[in-house]
Design a protein around this motif. Structure first.
Motif, mmCIF file in Angstrom:
data_model
loop_
_atom_site.group_PDB
_atom_site.id
_atom_site.type_symbol
_atom_site.label_atom_id
_atom_site.label_comp_id
_atom_site.label_asym_id
_atom_site.label_seq_id
_atom_site.Cartn_x
_atom_site.Cartn_y
_atom_site.Cartn_z
ATOM 1 N N GLY A 1 0.794 -1.220 0.000
ATOM 2 C CA GLY A 1 0.000 0.000 0.000
ATOM 3 C C GLY A 1 0.829 1.272 0.000
ATOM 4 N N ASP A 2 0.139 2.378 0.183
ATOM 5 C CA ASP A 2 0.784 3.699 0.217
ATOM 6 C C ASP A 2 1.217 4.014 1.633
ATOM 7 N N TRP A 3 2.491 4.219 1.794
ATOM 8 C CA TRP A 3 3.037 4.506 3.108
ATOM 9 C C TRP A 3 3.409 5.969 3.226
ATOM 10 N N PRO A 4 3.374 6.503 4.437
ATOM 11 C CA PRO A 4 3.899 7.854 4.635
ATOM 12 C C PRO A 4 5.402 7.890 4.335
ATOM 13 N N ALA A 5 5.883 9.065 3.977
ATOM 14 C CA ALA A 5 7.291 9.225 3.595
ATOM 15 C C ALA A 5 8.239 8.753 4.693
ATOM 16 N N ALA A 6 7.919 9.028 5.957
ATOM 17 C CA ALA A 6 8.818 8.665 7.062
ATOM 18 C C ALA A 6 8.992 7.153 7.149
ATOM 19 N N LEU A 7 7.911 6.415 6.918
ATOM 20 C CA LEU A 7 7.988 4.952 6.974
ATOM 21 C C LEU A 7 8.786 4.415 5.784
ATOM 22 N N ARG A 8 8.553 4.985 4.603
ATOM 23 C CA ARG A 8 9.334 4.571 3.421
ATOM 24 C C ARG A 8 10.823 4.829 3.643
ATOM 25 N N ARG A 9 11.117 5.967 4.243
ATOM 26 C CA ARG A 9 12.512 6.307 4.542
ATOM 27 C C ARG A 9 13.115 5.302 5.512
ATOM 28 N N GLY A 10 12.351 4.940 6.540
ATOM 29 C CA GLY A 10 12.841 3.973 7.529
ATOM 30 C C GLY A 10 13.159 2.626 6.911
ATOM 31 N N VAL A 11 12.285 2.171 6.005
ATOM 32 C CA VAL A 11 12.519 0.890 5.318
ATOM 33 C C VAL A 11 13.760 0.983 4.435
ATOM 34 N N ARG A 12 13.864 2.089 3.695
ATOM 35 C CA ARG A 12 15.034 2.273 2.822
ATOM 36 C C ARG A 12 16.323 2.338 3.649
ATOM 37 N N ASP A 13 16.285 3.064 4.773
ATOM 38 C CA ASP A 13 17.487 3.212 5.609
ATOM 39 C C ASP A 13 17.935 1.876 6.186
#
Length: 197
Positions: free
Chosen positions: A110-122
């Motif tokens: 689904g669509d995640w908030p930017a902060a969560l996407r950043r956390g996964v990427r980090d």
């Protein structure tokens, strides 16, 4: 008496308990709210959707797992990093089952908030940086072959070694550590010789 106050962590913990019992696919907003005795509005006040809640559950679990792994790599102890998976699985059997018996895609949708996407990427970049550091330390460089060996010995072998025990809801026995250590030494020793160390 006022209404009980619920935190984000309360909802994540309720989702974790449900996911451990029935798998992440069974987690719904209604069941999480019921488990807490919280109104659904309280859930939506904190999370945009079920997907966001499950994403946060996955990320908090993987970050907790990664702490010991990253610390071992930073200390230059590749064997401790390889043995971190069974050690962590014994200490956190429910979280280990969530993380190691399910795909990230069971949670991350689904669509995640930017902060969560950043956390996964980090966290993914942190893991890849650990593999590269280990490859350079153990094999002299971080080319494709060395990174493949690093991934195999630090991630694939330990996960394969504990998976059956987690499926049977039993702690990985000490023999698992011995098998991981033997495999680690065989691969690292042969890789070091091949690199001319």
């Amino acid at each position: 008496m006022g209404r009980p106050q619920f935190s984000n962590a309360d909802f994540v913990d309720a989702a974790r308990a449900l996911a451990c019992e029935r798998g992440p696919g069974a987690v719904t907003v209604d069941l999480v709210a019921q488990r807490l005795g919280a109104p659904k509005g309280s859930f939506y006040h904190r999370f945009a959707s079920r997907d966001v809640l499950l994403g946060e559950l996955w990320l908090t679990t993987v970050l907790a797992y990664q702490q010991g792994f990253v610390a071992a790599i930073e200390a230059g102890d590749g064997l401790a990093a390889a043995l971190h998976t069974p050690a962590w699985s014994r200490l956190h059997p429910d979280d280990a089952r969530l993380l190691l018996l399910h795909s990230r895609h069971d949670f991350v949708q689904g669509d995640w908030p930017a902060a969560l996407r950043r956390g996964v990427r980090d966290q993914a970049q942190r893991f890849e940086a650990c593999l590269a550091r280990f490859a350079r330390d153990a094999f002299g460089r971080a080319g494709p072959a060395q990174l493949r060996r690093a991934t195999f010995v630090l991630a694939e072998v330990p996960v394969a070694a504990v998976k059956g025990h987690l499926e049977r809801r039993e702690p990985p026995p000490a023999l698992v550590d011995e098998l991981i250590a033997r495999t680690y030494r065989a691969i690292v020793d042969s890789g070091t010789r091949a690199a001319g160390h």
